[in-house]
Design a protein around this motif. Structure first.
Motif, PDB file in Angstrom:
ATOM      1  N   ARG A 258       0.827  -1.211   0.000  1.00 35.44           N
ATOM      2  CA  ARG A 258       0.000   0.000   0.000  1.00 35.44           C
ATOM      3  C   ARG A 258       0.861   1.260   0.000  1.00 35.44           C
ATOM      4  N   ALA A 259       1.979   1.219   0.705  1.00 31.72           N
ATOM      5  CA  ALA A 259       2.841   2.406   0.796  1.00 31.72           C
ATOM      6  C   ALA A 259       3.423   2.792  -0.553  1.00 31.72           C
ATOM      7  N   PHE A 260       3.696   1.790  -1.410  1.00 31.30           N
ATOM      8  CA  PHE A 260       4.345   2.052  -2.689  1.00 31.30           C
ATOM      9  C   PHE A 260       3.388   1.966  -3.877  1.00 31.30           C
ATOM     10  N   ASP A 261       2.189   1.416  -3.675  1.00 32.29           N
ATOM     11  CA  ASP A 261       1.335   1.063  -4.809  1.00 32.29           C
ATOM     12  C   ASP A 261       0.828   2.272  -5.577  1.00 32.29           C
ATOM     13  N   SER A 262       0.658   3.405  -4.903  1.00 36.96           N
ATOM     14  CA  SER A 262       0.065   4.572  -5.555  1.00 36.96           C
ATOM     15  C   SER A 262       1.072   5.401  -6.335  1.00 36.96           C
ATOM     16  N   ASP A 263       2.332   4.976  -6.373  1.00 39.23           N
ATOM     17  CA  ASP A 263       3.370   5.794  -6.997  1.00 39.23           C
ATOM     18  C   ASP A 263       3.778   5.320  -8.384  1.00 39.23           C
ATOM     19  N   GLY A 264       3.114   4.275  -8.910  1.00 31.61           N
ATOM     20  CA  GLY A 264       3.418   3.821 -10.253  1.00 31.61           C
ATOM     21  C   GLY A 264       4.702   3.036 -10.377  1.00 31.61           C
ATOM     22  N   PHE A 265       5.195   2.444  -9.283  1.00 34.29           N
ATOM     23  CA  PHE A 265       6.414   1.663  -9.343  1.00 34.29           C
ATOM     24  C   PHE A 265       6.130   0.266  -9.902  1.00 34.29           C
ATOM     25  N   HIS A 266       7.191  -0.392 -10.377  1.00 31.72           N
ATOM     26  CA  HIS A 266       7.077  -1.768 -10.884  1.00 31.72           C
ATOM     27  C   HIS A 266       7.391  -2.734  -9.751  1.00 31.72           C
ATOM     28  N   PHE A 267       6.525  -3.768  -9.580  1.00 33.27           N
ATOM     29  CA  PHE A 267       6.692  -4.751  -8.522  1.00 33.27           C
ATOM     30  C   PHE A 267       7.078  -6.109  -9.123  1.00 33.27           C
ATOM     31  N   GLU A 268       7.958  -6.805  -8.432  1.00 32.65           N
ATOM     32  CA  GLU A 268       8.229  -8.214  -8.705  1.00 32.65           C
ATOM     33  C   GLU A 268       8.035  -8.968  -7.395  1.00 32.65           C
ATOM     34  N   TYR A 269       7.376 -10.136  -7.471  1.00 40.85           N
ATOM     35  CA  TYR A 269       7.097 -10.943  -6.284  1.00 40.85           C
ATOM     36  C   TYR A 269       7.913 -12.235  -6.348  1.00 40.85           C
TER      37      TYR A 269
END
Length: 207
Positions: free
Chosen positions: A161-172
């Motif tokens: 949630r802290a990073f989700d609104s900033d348009g960053f790319h995620f890898e899990y």
């Protein structure tokens, strides 16, 4: 030669109204701003120089403030000098330091200042506040950094949630953290979250 008497607050109140046409509001001793309802409405402030002088003559310990709207004054209140320089330059092409040198500026705290302008006739302005991000937050650093940034951190809903609104790319990723003898058992698989301020697709992905 006799010394010139020091102007009182009442003297300044008269001058501010007569010379600059300012609307003045009383501020109680020990307060940073006016209190109570209606101080910024007609009748809650002074525009008559004689009445203002009379009030501050009988209440010399009261400070005075300028009511911006009826005074036709715009105040650029710079609380974060570094970020204000950046935003005004990038969005409007304005040099905030040049503004501070060219126009009346009040400085209390040396870390901030306020620039005052007269609003042109026919222009109506309202209060607008910009809330600066916390420069110590990693997502703010990633957002402002001109280079590529990658953060590897434990996967948790609050982190997403802290990073989700900033348009960053995620890898899990799945990962095992252990310092035990692998022959005696394996650690549980946990989630790892890799966050980037860039898209790795151009490199054929990373993982």
């Amino acid at each position: 030669m006799s010394e010139r008497p020091t102007p009182t607050t009442a003297d300044w109140a008269r001058r501010y109204i007569e010379t600059f046409g300012l609307a003045l509001v009383p501020i109680e001793p020990g307060e940073k701003g006016p209190k109570g309802a209606g101080w910024n409405k007609p009748g809650g402030y002074f525009t008559n120089a004689s009445k203002a002088e009379a009030f501050w003559s009988t209440s010399p310990n009261h400070n005075l403030g300028v009511v911006l709207g009826p005074s036709r004054v715009c105040s650029l209140d710079v609380d974060d000098v570094e970020l204000t320089r950046q935003v005004l330059q990038q969005t409007l092409g304005l040099d905030v330091d040049a503004l501070a040198e060219a126009y009346p500026t009040s400085v209390g705290n040396p870390e901030r200042f306020r620039v005052m302008f007269r609003v042109p006739e026919g222009v109506e302005l309202s209060r607008h506040a910009l809330v600066w991000p916390n420069k110590n937050d990693p997502d703010d650093f990633m957002r402002r950094c001109k280079g590529k940034v990658m953060v590897s951190i434990n996967d948790h809903p609050d982190i997403r949630r802290a990073f989700d609104s900033d348009g960053f790319h995620f890898e899990y990723l799945d990962i095992r953290y252990t310092n035990t003898n692998q022959r005696q058992g394996k650690a549980d698989v946990t989630g790892e979250l890799v966050i980037m301020n860039w898209q790795p697709a151009g490199l054929g992905q990373l993982f």
